[in-house]
Design an enzyme around this catalytic site. Structure first.
Site, PDB file in Angstrom:
ATOM      1  N   ASP A 194       1.019  -1.445   0.171  1.00 32.03           N
ATOM      2  CA  ASP A 194       0.097  -0.481   0.133  1.00 32.03           C
ATOM      3  C   ASP A 194       0.587   1.537  -0.063  1.00 32.03           C
ATOM      4  OD1 ASP A 194      -2.068   1.243   0.336  1.00 32.03           O
ATOM      5  OD2 ASP A 194      -1.561   1.831   2.821  1.00 32.03           O
ATOM      6  N   GLU A 278      -1.724  -1.581  -5.943  1.00 28.92           N
ATOM      7  CA  GLU A 278      -3.172  -0.981  -6.133  1.00 28.92           C
ATOM      8  C   GLU A 278      -2.656  -0.218  -7.418  1.00 28.92           C
ATOM      9  OE1 GLU A 278      -6.773   1.043  -3.825  1.00 28.92           O
ATOM     10  OE2 GLU A 278      -4.700   1.273  -2.964  1.00 28.92           O
ATOM     11  N   ASP A 361      -3.067   1.261   7.113  1.00 26.45           N
ATOM     12  CA  ASP A 361      -2.113   1.316   5.803  1.00 26.45           C
ATOM     13  C   ASP A 361      -1.906  -0.537   6.418  1.00 26.45           C
ATOM     14  OD1 ASP A 361      -2.269   3.941   5.131  1.00 26.45           O
ATOM     15  OD2 ASP A 361      -0.186   3.764   6.658  1.00 26.45           O
TER      16      ASP A 361
END
Length: 373
Positions: A194, A278, A361
């Site tokens: 992340d 992502e 996170d």
């Protein structure tokens, strides 16, 4: 550096660029600037011809058409004969390639090049040994031998060379080579990552990487010199000195950032077989006026680009989670979605369904690992 797989065997050929700083003498510097100008002239000439032809016929010019007109152009302008002919051909090819990318919606429409642009460059191709390295000396067409910083061993077959002068006045050459790459030994590790601003990257295996914020470190010094530049007479010697000093600050920021990104991406590629990230729409995110400067400083797009081509080079798998996947809001234990976590100020929260306490996170990294395909 961009790699493309050309063979499905264990080893494959890729194109890799090696960038070196070069130290041309005064005569070579003059010739380099002359080649900048000639290549820029050829590029602008064929770009204008391309636009004119498109307005009249609805079709542009191919590279072959431009290349056949180049001898006539050199006969008309004798000074074009003094520079590297292959570099002029490359300038004509750049026009055709730029329009190909434009029609594929990969970039904006090509525009005319200006001699006032702070970065100038030209590209030449390898043929008959016209590009060579011998110790700390580099040979380039028309320029001959010059001293360069041989900071990294060159591998593979040389294909082309791009000579560039950046805004700070330094000269560099990028040598594109055809290199044979072998995949790294396989490992079992699979992590989700992340990206963020508080911390640059938080991994599902517990590792955290601090955000170095290189632009923020130099921001006050940069602002001070920009104020000095604004007070000085444009075009004067002191104005030019201030402008070059600003360029050196930007160059230092860029070098530090690139070094950090390369070290991080290489470490992740070597230690993990599968990496899940992502899909970030950086162009949309950077429009946030409160976070735009920090997002630009983080350079997430460059991080993804490096991770992508290194995964291809070394036989790793890169998975991407959808942009709209609620990775921060979903509890990775029970799957319950908590919309209130969408607020960026919420850094820790407890799931009301299963009672698990989450770090924002870390929870997102677990969900990215699951959701990436």
């Amino acid at each position: 550096m961009i790699g493309s797989v050309q063979d499905v065997s264990s080893k494959h050929l890729i194109h890799q660029a090696y960038k070196y700083r070069v130290y041309p003498n005064t005569e070579q510097q003059q010739l380099i600037r002359r080649m900048f100008g000639c290549c820029r002239f050829v590029y602008n000439y064929f770009l204008g011809a391309w636009n004119l032809t498109y307005e009249k016929t609805g079709k542009g010019l191919s590279y072959h058409t431009c290349a056949t007109q180049l001898p006539g152009l050199k006969a008309q302008y004798d000074w074009l004969k003094e520079v590297d002919s292959i570099a002029l051909q490359s300038a004509a090819r750049q026009v055709a390639d730029s329009f190909d990318r434009f029609f594929k919606k990969q970039n904006q429409a090509p525009h005319f090049k200006s001699r006032k642009h702070p970065v100038q460059s030209y590209t030449t191709k390898f043929t008959n040994g016209n590009i060579a390295i011998e110790g700390s000396r580099l040979k380039l067409p028309k320029l001959g031998w010059m001293r360069f910083a041989n900071s990294r061993k060159l591998e593979g077959r040389i294909l082309s060379a791009t000579v560039r002068q950046n805004a700070s006045g330094k000269f560099f050459v990028s040598l594109v080579c055809e290199v044979e790459k072998a995949p790294l030994p396989q490992v079992e590790a699979h992590i989700g990552i992340d990206l963020g601003l508080k911390e640059y990257a938080v991994c599902s295996n517990g590792e955290r990487y601090a955000n170095p914020r290189y632009y923020r470190q130099e921001e006050k010094k940069l602002a001070r010199w920009q104020r000095r530049l604004a007070r000085r007479t444009p075009g004067g010697s002191n104005w030019k000195k201030a402008k070059q000093h600003i360029a050196r600050i930007h160059e230092r920021i860029s070098n530090k950032r690139n070094d950090f990104l390369h070290q991080l991406t290489t470490k992740l590629i070597r230690e993990n077989q599968t990496i899940s990230i992502e899909h970030l729409r950086v162009a949309n995110m950077i429009q946030n006026p409160k976070l735009s400067k920090s997002i630009a400083d983080a350079s997430w797009g460059e991080w993804v680009r490096q991770l992508t081509y290194k995964a291809v080079w070394y036989g790793r798998t890169l998975r991407v989670a959808d942009t709209f996947e609620p990775t921060s809001q979903r509890c990775h234990v029970c799957g319950t979605i908590h919309p209130e976590v969408k607020n960026l100020s919420v850094r820790e929260w407890t799931c009301v369904s299963c009672g698990t306490h989450h770090n924002r996170d870390e929870n997102a990294s677990y969900n990215i690992k699951k959701a990436a395909v």
